[in-house]
Design a protein around this motif. Sequence first.
Motif, PDB file in Angstrom:
ATOM      1  N   ASP A 194       3.241  -5.141  -3.331  1.00 42.47           N
ATOM      2  CA  ASP A 194       4.469  -4.567  -3.889  1.00 42.47           C
ATOM      3  C   ASP A 194       5.695  -5.016  -3.103  1.00 42.47           C
ATOM      4  OD1 ASP A 194       3.082  -3.284  -5.868  1.00 42.47           O
ATOM      5  OD2 ASP A 194       3.175  -1.294  -4.956  1.00 42.47           O
ATOM      6  N   LEU A 195       5.583  -5.025  -1.773  1.00 44.73           N
ATOM      7  CA  LEU A 195       6.709  -5.435  -0.935  1.00 44.73           C
ATOM      8  C   LEU A 195       6.966  -6.942  -1.024  1.00 44.73           C
ATOM      9  CD1 LEU A 195       6.092  -3.180   2.204  1.00 44.73           C
ATOM     10  CD2 LEU A 195       7.949  -3.003   0.555  1.00 44.73           C
ATOM     11  N   HIS A 196       5.978  -7.686  -1.511  1.00 44.95           N
ATOM     12  CA  HIS A 196       6.171  -9.117  -1.772  1.00 44.95           C
ATOM     13  C   HIS A 196       6.733  -9.351  -3.176  1.00 44.95           C
ATOM     14  CE1 HIS A 196       3.861  -9.948   1.868  1.00 44.95           C
ATOM     15  NE2 HIS A 196       4.093 -11.238   1.710  1.00 44.95           N
ATOM     16  N   ARG A 197       7.030  -8.255  -3.879  1.00 47.57           N
ATOM     17  CA  ARG A 197       7.533  -8.326  -5.254  1.00 47.57           C
ATOM     18  C   ARG A 197       6.501  -8.940  -6.190  1.00 47.57           C
ATOM     19  NH1 ARG A 197      11.859  -6.119  -7.272  1.00 47.57           N
ATOM     20  NH2 ARG A 197      12.955  -7.986  -8.019  1.00 47.57           N
ATOM     21  N   GLY A 198       5.228  -8.699  -5.888  1.00 47.03           N
ATOM     22  CA  GLY A 198       4.150  -9.209  -6.719  1.00 47.03           C
ATOM     23  C   GLY A 198       3.485  -8.099  -7.503  1.00 47.03           C
ATOM     24  N   GLU A 199       2.301  -8.375  -8.020  1.00 51.98           N
ATOM     25  CA  GLU A 199       1.527  -7.403  -8.787  1.00 51.98           C
ATOM     26  C   GLU A 199       0.071  -7.484  -8.349  1.00 51.98           C
ATOM     27  OE1 GLU A 199       1.972  -8.394 -12.881  1.00 51.98           O
ATOM     28  OE2 GLU A 199       4.104  -7.839 -12.975  1.00 51.98           O
ATOM     29  N   ILE A 200      -0.639  -6.350  -8.412  1.00 49.02           N
ATOM     30  CA  ILE A 200      -2.065  -6.326  -8.102  1.00 49.02           C
ATOM     31  C   ILE A 200      -2.735  -5.348  -9.054  1.00 49.02           C
ATOM     32  CG2 ILE A 200      -1.766  -4.564  -6.293  1.00 49.02           C
ATOM     33  CD1 ILE A 200      -4.105  -5.956  -4.791  1.00 49.02           C
TER      34      ILE A 200
END
Length: 263
Positions: A236-242
Motif C-alpha cells: 500500500d505504501l508503495h502505491r501498489g495493490e495486493i
Amino acid sequence: HQEHLETLVEQRTNDMKSAMNLAESANQAKSEFLANISHELRTPMHHILNYSYFGLNKFDQVGNKRLLHYFGQIRRTGMRLMDLLNDLLDLSKLEARKMDFDMKSINVNVIASEVVRDFEVVLQNKDLECEITDNSSSASAYGDGFRITQVVQNLLSNAIKFSDENKSIRIQLDDSKLKKDERVVEALKITVADQGIGIPETEMGSVFEKFVQSSLTKNDAGGTGLGLAICKEIIDLHRGEIWVDNNPSGGTIVSFKLPRQPV
C-alpha cells in the motif's frame, strides 16, 4: 418542514448508529488484538522459563545431550519471540507511516531469485520445486528493495509452510497496469502460486488482517498471522495493490502489483 425535519432526524439517527457500530467494531478488534498478542507472547515465554528451569534444576542430574536439548529449545523459542517482536515493530512503524523507504528502480527478478536461493535448503527438505517465470518486458519496478524482498520472503515462506511434500511453487512476473489518481500507469505484477491447502472463499476478505489465519492453516506450521498484514502495508505504501485467490489446481495464489515509476 415537518417531513424535512423527520428526514434529518432519521439521517442523524442512522449516522449515530453507524458511528456506534464502527466504534464497537474497533473496540472488538482492539480486544481481539490484545488477546492474540498476549497469547503469542505468553506461549514462548512459558517455554523459555520452563526449559531454563529444567536446566537450572537438573544440570547435575542429566547428561550433556539433555542439556543441549534444553538450550536448543530455549534458542528456537527465543528466535520465534524475536520474530514476533520484529513483526510487531515493523507493523507499528508501517501503520504510523514512520518507516523510511529507499525508493528507486529495482529488479524484482533478481530479488525473487535471491529469495529462492535463501530458501533452497527448506525447499529441498520438503522436496518442493520453486520455479521463477519472467513473462515481463522488464522486471523493473519502483520501490524499496529491502522491503520488497521482505514481501517476497513472507509469501514464499507461507507457500512452503502450507504445501505438502513433492509439490511445486511458481513465482511469475508479468506486465500489468495500475489505476492511480484517475490515471493508468505501467506496473509489474508478481504472483506467488502454491499447491497447498488453499483458503476458504468466506475467509478471503480477512487474510490481510492482523493475527488472522485461515481455518485451514491453523496447524503446527506456526506463524503469527502478521506476515500478510505487513505485506499489505508495504505494498500500500508503495502505491501498489495486493490480493489473494485460490489456485484452480489447488492451493493459493497471492499477487501484487508495483508501479514502474513514481506515482
